[in-house]
Scaffold this motif. Structure first.
Motif, PDB file in Angstrom:
ATOM      1  N   GLU A 182       0.894  -1.117  -0.204  1.00  0.00           N
ATOM      2  CA  GLU A 182       0.036  -0.136   0.099  1.00  0.00           C
ATOM      3  C   GLU A 182       0.717   1.142  -0.232  1.00  0.00           C
ATOM      4  O   GLU A 182       0.503   2.379  -0.468  1.00  0.00           O
ATOM      5  N   ASN A 221       1.643   1.829  -3.537  1.00  0.00           N
ATOM      6  CA  ASN A 221       0.356   2.145  -4.346  1.00  0.00           C
ATOM      7  C   ASN A 221      -0.127   3.655  -4.082  1.00  0.00           C
ATOM      8  O   ASN A 221      -0.488   4.459  -5.008  1.00  0.00           O
ATOM      9  N   ARG A 222       0.035   4.192  -2.707  1.00  0.00           N
ATOM     10  CA  ARG A 222      -0.453   5.532  -2.486  1.00  0.00           C
ATOM     11  C   ARG A 222       0.434   6.444  -2.644  1.00  0.00           C
ATOM     12  O   ARG A 222       0.202   7.398  -3.392  1.00  0.00           O
ATOM     13  N   ASP A 271      -0.842   4.846  -8.388  1.00  0.00           N
ATOM     14  CA  ASP A 271      -1.532   3.552  -8.846  1.00  0.00           C
ATOM     15  C   ASP A 271      -1.843   4.075 -10.526  1.00  0.00           C
ATOM     16  O   ASP A 271      -1.847   2.992 -11.172  1.00  0.00           O
ATOM     17  N   THR A 288      -0.268  12.566   1.700  1.00  0.00           N
ATOM     18  CA  THR A 288      -0.832  11.430   1.038  1.00  0.00           C
ATOM     19  C   THR A 288      -0.475  10.124   1.830  1.00  0.00           C
ATOM     20  O   THR A 288      -1.330   9.117   1.780  1.00  0.00           O
TER      21      THR A 288
END
Length: 416
Positions: free
Chosen positions: A47, A50-51, A55, A290
């Motif tokens: 994750e 991804n963050r 993505d 983020t």
């Protein structure tokens, strides 16, 4: 026989001095700019990337080494260093300390892609991250650090810079990009048609030749910068000029990772084909937020060590070999070899690189081996030397010889 995995490469003992030279240079330049080293795990929770990386980036959508561990958790070998450094910054509460936090790292990273010159599936990076300073002076200092590092390696590169704005002004630019690419969608590659919907800015980073031709006519982001971003970029350019760092503004630089904002830059070197970028980075003011932290500005870069070494070789850069053996102790028989071993250990305790025979070679063969190691001196111990309590030292460069008492050996070689 089990072969090395595709896309990886051994660094053999005879070549490792080249890597140490690059790494030592990176550490020394980082010290001069008052950065401290950070070491993060080689794998992280998926994750995070991804963050953090985004993505819509090729790294996340195509290239990550991701797998489930024995607890069923998705983990990923890190494809770059910034996300892990940012995660550590948040998790360890560095924002509450003295800012800016200036750090560097030298890491292995992993991306599943087609191996080619200067691009492997396991590669290595020297990276710099500066958290907590939002001014253009920090952008310029980061670029100056990279420029200083590359020059110290003996490389000649060209700096290209751009601003990709902030989320506010980028929204207007994304709209303009979609208007430009809309009638050309059918001519774009499949990946770009996906990017068109998710992140139009990424269209400018495509490496497909047909897409690059279409991109050439796209509007420039510099025409859409808000007043704050425009002033920031102007200040960066002015500070680089003041620092004597030449640059070219290239409005097509957007970088391949989604977290970048405002300043982005690349140092380009000739000689490695399409992968001419040896160092690149920029500002990423939204990354910490983020990943769950506060509004902390940040800027950094990464340089691929494999690519640097390729360009250094092609440019004829002479990398110094600081590995030469100072003294090689050659023993004529077992008793003499015992004394040679004793004196070798003595020199090593005194910080002097020394070696002795471990293969029961003849004295002649020991001289040949010593010559191959680059030994500056060969100290011969035979029966007469044991009786006199002294070694016969030959200078391998001049051929001169002299006797040195056993008790004076460390003192003698200390000045050599």
């Amino acid at each position: 026989m089990i072969n090395i995995p595709k896309g990886t490469k051994d660094v053999l003992p005879e070549d490792s001095y080249k890597w140490r030279f690059v790494e030592d240079t990176a550490r020394e330049i980082s010290r001069l700019f008052c950065l401290k080293e950070i070491r993060t795990p080689v794998f992280e929770h998926t994750e995070l990337f991804n963050r953090g990386v985004g993505d819509t980036s090729d790294v996340v959508t195509k290239e990550m080494y991701t797998f489930l561990d024995k607890g069923g958790r998705s983990v990923t070998l890190k494809p770059e260093g910034t996300a892990g450094a940012a995660r550590s910054f948040i998790e360890n509460g560095m924002a509450s300390g003295v800012l800016p936090v200036k750090m560097y790292y030298i890491i292995p990273a992993f991306r599943y892609e087609r191996p080619q010159a200067g691009r492997l599936r396991e590669f290595h990076q020297f990276g710099v991250e500066i958290f907590g300073a939002k001014g253009a002076d920090t952008d310029a200092e980061t670029i100056l650090l990279a420029d200083t590092f590359l020059k110290k390696l003996g490389l000649k590169t060209k700096l290209q810079i751009n601003s990709i704005g902030c989320p506010a002004c980028r929204a207007a630019y994304n709209k303009a990009l979609k208007e430009y690419f809309a009638p050309r969608l059918n001519d774009l590659c499949e990946d770009c048609r996906t990017r068109y919907e998710k992140n139009p800015l990424r269209l400018l980073d495509c490496k497909e030749e047909r897409c690059r031709e279409i991109n050439a006519g796209a509007p420039s982001i510099l025409e859409y910068l808000c007043e704050d971003c425009k002033a920031h970029f102007t200040d960066v350019c002015a500070r680089l000029t003041a620092a004597g760092v030449p640059y070219t503004i290239n409005p097509r630089i957007v970088r391949g990772l989604d977290y970048y904002t405002r300043t982005v830059f690349e140092f380009i070197a000739d000689g490695i084909g399409a992968q001419g970028t040896v160092c690149a980075g920029g500002r990423y003011d939204g990354l910490i937020r983020t990943l769950g932290g506060g509004d902390v500005p940040a800027v950094g870069f990464a340089a691929g060590i494999e690519r640097l070494l390729i360009v250094m070789e092609q440019s004829g850069v002479e990398i110094p070999r600081n590995e030469a053996v100072t003294a090689y102790f050659a023993g004529m028989d077992d008793i003499c070899r015992e004394k040679a071993f004793e004196l070798t250990a003595l020199l090593r305790r005194n910080g002097i690189a020394s070696e002795c025979d471990h293969m029961q070679r003849s004295v002649k063969a020991q001289f040949k081996y010593a010559d191959k190691t680059g030994a500056k001196f060969v100290a011969v111990i035979g029966g007469s030397e044991l009786e006199k309590g002294a070694v016969s030292v030959k200078n391998m460069a001049t051929g001169e010889t002299e006797e040195v008492p056993f008790e004076k050996v460390a003192e003698y070689f200390a000045g050599k």
